[in-house]
Design an enzyme around this catalytic site. Sequence first.
Site, short mmCIF file in Angstrom:
data_model
loop_
_atom_site.label_atom_id
_atom_site.label_comp_id
_atom_site.label_asym_id
_atom_site.label_seq_id
_atom_site.Cartn_x
_atom_site.Cartn_y
_atom_site.Cartn_z
N SER A 67 4.17 6.60 1.86
CA SER A 67 3.09 6.92 0.95
C SER A 67 2.79 8.39 1.18
CB SER A 67 1.88 6.04 1.27
OG SER A 67 0.93 6.14 0.26
N GLU A 100 6.87 -0.86 0.11
CA GLU A 100 6.35 0.48 0.30
C GLU A 100 6.73 0.96 1.69
OE1 GLU A 100 2.03 0.99 -0.12
OE2 GLU A 100 2.23 2.47 1.49
#
Length: 423
Positions: free
Chosen positions: A350, A347
């Site tokens: 976000s 990730e």
Amino acid sequence: MLDIKLIREQPDYVKTKIAQTGADPGDIDRVLEADARRRRLQHELDEMRARRTRESKELGKATPEERDRKRAEMRQLGEQISAGERDLAALEEENTRLLLMLPNLPRDWVPVGKDDSENRIVRTEGVEREFTFEPKPHWELGERLGIIDFERGVKLSGTRFHFLVGMGARLERALIAWMLDLKTQEQGYLEFAPPLMVNTATVIGSAHLPKFEDTMYRDKEEDFWFVPTAEVPLTNLYAREILEAERLPIYMTAYTPCFRREKMSAGRDVRGIKRGHQFDKVEMVKVVHPATSDEELDKLVENACEVCRRLKIPFRVVQMCTGDLGFSAAGKYDVEMYAPGVREWLEVSSCSNCWDFQARRAQIRFREKGGKPEFVHTLNGSGLGLPRTLIAVLENYQNDDGSITVPEVLRPYMGGVERITRA
RNA sequence: GGAGAGGUGGCCGAGUGGUCGAAGGCACCAGAUUGCUAAUCUGGCGUACUGGGCAACCGGUACCGAGGGUUCGAAUCCCUCCCUCUCCGCCA
């Protein structure tokens, strides 16, 4: 913070949505009850105060005999009012406390799901590189090249700390400078260098408090919190202000270090530089007109994707389901880069549309000409997080001799260096 | 850290116990007027909570940096804190 009027008028809708996030819908009843008590008391108090004002004015003109009698009466009323004010303050505090602990409501277009297992991969871009050798994880590459020093980081600070050294440090600096240039010169963001320590009100504004107190570092004596992300200062830039509608949308970006206790993640991702107590990040924040926030979220995600695309690293976009939205997002997408050494989608960004959730807390409003003040919508997204981007670069650009080819877009920021080799 | 000055509506700026949510000016909005590009006149012009009309509105309450206190009553008096400015000290 949710709109108390919405909770009053459509409690069942709010409960349904709250339940979708995994939170307890029973909290809504507690909020409603506290709100009803507060309103009742407020009304009584208003009437007492109106009476005091009215009769105090008359008292000034009363005859001396009347005055003493009346004064005693008024003194008693004053005591009742004081008592009422104390009670009201307590009720308001209770009310606010409850409201501040409620998560945001998911938008209707967010898929319902209980946790991250029900997130949806929206799209994947780029092709995974085919290796003629076994790709190594970044910690091996970094140590052998002498560009990441884990041991001395631990020696100085403890676990989860490391040094970037030489070309490692320079590579990160190149990434930061290149990303900021992309944000500011092509994507329309205004660059900031914000305070890294902020006060309690600011952290409540971005909704990191009161719920996530134990994930942040603070100086209690001075009322300073170390920012866990630049989202905190940037989102709060216009706190308690009313903006003219023409100023929207506002795009902001900042590179900052971020500080997180990572208590909850003890034992997770301990290897390498994926998760630390301190990391660098280029952040994007938008303050927008409510009518545009959904499309602004799409553009925000696209702005993050573009970083991956230009680095020529495969990435995918994942849509969070209702159970994985986090506390303040009404809708959220993650951008993940593929890292072949750790064989993981990382990730790196976000992106959230917080709707009016943060705007209510921080009181960020706008006004159409001649209109009433309304809350803005706020969005934020990483553009990108550095350690993980660095991991993806090292692992995707590694060569069989352990050297790293510098991505083309970064070379102008690296003094033309094309390859990082052992010093 | 020490000394002094100060914090009033978008801005400037009056106001020292009741008639102040707050004069006046600027800016802004609406209307009127003049035909010469800007001026004049009139009116409007804070935010939040709350009651009613359940809409454009009308009423109540709160807010004059923040929080306490005195008082029948505080922007106005007292205390604490925060912030800004000036000077001194110290220090990246």
